[in-house]
Design an enzyme around this catalytic site. Sequence first.
Site, PDB file in Angstrom:
ATOM      1  N   SER A   1      23.604  50.573   6.566  1.00  0.00           N
ATOM      2  CA  SER A   1      22.603  51.538   7.485  1.00  0.00           C
ATOM      3  C   SER A   1      23.829  51.616   8.726  1.00  0.00           C
ATOM      4  O   SER A   1      24.605  51.446   8.114  1.00  0.00           O
ATOM      5  CB  SER A   1      22.041  50.195   8.349  1.00  0.00           C
ATOM      6  OG  SER A   1      21.735  50.371   9.309  1.00  0.00           O
TER       7      SER A   1
ATOM      8  N   ARG B   1      23.229  50.879  12.117  1.00  0.00           N
ATOM      9  CA  ARG B   1      22.990  49.523  12.914  1.00  0.00           C
ATOM     10  C   ARG B   1      24.346  49.246  13.659  1.00  0.00           C
ATOM     11  O   ARG B   1      24.850  48.563  12.968  1.00  0.00           O
ATOM     12  CB  ARG B   1      21.633  48.620  11.902  1.00  0.00           C
ATOM     13  CG  ARG B   1      22.772  47.707  11.230  1.00  0.00           C
ATOM     14  CD  ARG B   1      21.658  46.319  10.407  1.00  0.00           C
ATOM     15  NE  ARG B   1      20.658  47.714   9.667  1.00  0.00           N
ATOM     16  CZ  ARG B   1      20.549  47.042   9.296  1.00  0.00           C
ATOM     17  NH1 ARG B   1      20.660  45.511   8.061  1.00  0.00           N
ATOM     18  NH2 ARG B   1      19.396  47.183   7.763  1.00  0.00           N
TER      19      ARG B   1
HETATM   20  C1  MIC Z   1      18.197  51.083   7.032  1.00  0.00           C
HETATM   21  O1  MIC Z   1      17.067  51.583   6.342  1.00  0.00           O
HETATM   22  O2  MIC Z   1      18.648  50.342   6.579  1.00  0.00           O
HETATM   23  C2  MIC Z   1      17.651  51.527   8.353  1.00  0.00           C
HETATM   24  C3  MIC Z   1      16.665  50.217   9.065  1.00  0.00           C
HETATM   25  O3  MIC Z   1      17.216  52.661   8.096  1.00  0.00           O
HETATM   26  C4  MIC Z   1      18.594  51.985   9.220  1.00  0.00           C
HETATM   27  C5  MIC Z   1      18.896  51.634  10.431  1.00  0.00           C
HETATM   28  C6  MIC Z   1      19.173  50.412  11.665  1.00  0.00           C
HETATM   29  O4  MIC Z   1      19.267  49.762  10.854  1.00  0.00           O
HETATM   30  O5  MIC Z   1      18.574  50.106  12.200  1.00  0.00           O
HETATM   31  C7  MIC Z   1      19.813  52.619   8.315  1.00  0.00           C
HETATM   32  O6  MIC Z   1      19.501  52.990   7.962  1.00  0.00           O
HETATM   33  O7  MIC Z   1      20.535  53.405   9.526  1.00  0.00           O
END
Ligand code: MIC
Length: 642
Positions: free
Chosen positions: A533, A535
């Site tokens: 991710s 994030r």
């Molecule tokens: C994911 O699939 O892990 C997410 C949640 O969409 C993340 C973003 C996040 O952690 O908010 C991503 O893929 O970037």
Amino acid sequence: MGLNIAKKIIKEHLVEGDMLPDEEIAIKIDHTLTQDATGTMAYLQFEAMDIPRVKTKRSMSYVDHNTLQTGFENADDHAYLQSVAAKHGLYFSRPGNGICHQVQFERFDVPGDTLLGSDSHTPTAGGLGMLAIGAGGLDVAAAMAGAPFYMPMPKTTLIKLSGKLQPWVSAKDVILEVLRILTVKGGVGKIMEYGGEGIASLSATDRATITNMGAELGATTSIFPSDEVTRQFMASQGRENEWKKLKADPDAEYDETIEINLNTLDPMIAQPHMPDNVVKVSEVAGTKIDQVAIGSCTNSSLRDLMVVAGALKGKTVHPTVSLCISPGSKQVFEMIARNGALADLIASGARILESACGPCIGMGQSPKTNAVSIRTFNRNFEGRSGTNSAQVFLAGPEVAVAAAIFGEITDPRKLGTAISFNVPEKYLVDDNMIIPPVENTDNIEVIRGPNIKPLPQNSELPEAITGKILLKVGNNITTDHIMPAGAKVLPLRSNIPAISEHVFAPIDPEFPKRAKECGGGLILGGENYGQGSSREHAALAPMYLGVKAVICKSFARIHRQNLINFGIFPLKLANPADYDKINQMDEVQIPNAASALKIGETTLELINKTSGATIQLAHDLSAREVKIALAGGRLNEIRSKS
Ligand code: MIC
Ligand code: SF4
């Protein structure tokens, strides 16, 4: 020499640097995208930049991740996001309208343009020939403020497809095959460009399934040409005016080529716990299953759900299986409701969820202890489903529905005649859940509930980085390990002090306590640290706990950038074997960190005070990144200039 598609778009958007391998380049960003789980931070950062209105062609804010409202927190975030979008000139896609990448694909992606999104699956848009890249929220905030996006010039890999997919084999099997060949780190630093006569038979949404999961390769992005299939799809969405043709020059060069013959591809499946742990379905057929989950930004298009509904028509979900289905967008949901397919799904016993990420991010539908779950999603990292002991497999809708019917992993070809699906001439277009920007925003108040906490600040990089190795981890650590998601933790995304209590919870729940007791410190990792991710909480929360540097063998692209953005120094072991010379809780020191950076040194020395060993470290920060690292993060650096 001719150009490939990726290079053509980069060339047209280049604002700094030379398009030479690994050189840092900067490209202009035309569009941005955020979702709620990363968006709150991105907008808090955008607000801190003091820019009244976004400077992109179009910026979108979606709500799709944190839709399970078990307390006030997520609803607070939604209200903040809606009001901050209105205040600064963004489009706002309301909760219920669908998963960001699916909606963006249907309604907003433009071939040949650039898109930066605070979600790692932003490259989905490459299915329509857009150069779409995932990044941390701060980079997206900067792009909204008009700044270009910086990255090392990627290499390009041509994935040449020949032949045609056979009955019951679909786009998911193509990308699973690519993952089998290349692995989860095989795409790092590369753009995957698809070509060959085989692409003509892949629909636009098939292509989206493939580009979406390019994220699992660690690729910068993935892209298809914009051709007649693209034109027809955009016309069927009432957007033909935004279409343009895009193809590689006949003499275009690529750094590597991988050939896949679609005629001979079999149904594939990724086994627990990595998306590259791929085998043919026939190799694991007969495995009893407990849950099937269909949906996510990878596989929830109209085509996917029509195939599932067609296979389930007149049948009942196997007694030992729980089947849940989340349509990718309101458009898909409404179309299956109006054409009767939804009734077939309901009649079969499927549990219908709202149009959102849902189980993909552990927002509900966690399976039972030791369950085997087959999901049409893109990630099967341990614990991501919300159940640590669950065994999650990834497969396409055909394999998933066959498992739901038979109660065990089954080759879908056993279902008989394939379900035919004709791409509609017109999709049902109704953007009533998308609030467009308004001109006059003077009277708009930004709503901040008690869950929205101010951004934590970092200080400048100290001359000496001193502290304990707070944690030593192995290869392929994901951001789901560093900063888990799920229904309990996700509501804390706008509250860094609270979410930091969960850092590294799946690996070592004592980590936050130890980090605080030690007054911060360092982390030691292996290869591909921080994959998955986008994030930025996986950098922001460790920063809040006092982590000053991460030392490892190699980094995943987005996470490396996020570390720099929040003032955590990403360092590599000059000699990977030195990994064995450092242990958890060793006291270490990098004596001249700041001055080495200032004078352009790329190697540094780490003194392991516990063992007495001296270890060589290296960094690959560009001159621009060095300034950010020294300032203690990108926001500090931006502030210091104003
Ligand atoms: C994911 O699939 O892990 C997410 C949640 O969409 C993340 C973003 C996040 O952690 O908010 C991503 O893929 O970037
Ligand atoms: Fe949402 Fe899952 Fe796609 Fe991430 S991978 S955007 S959580 S559907």
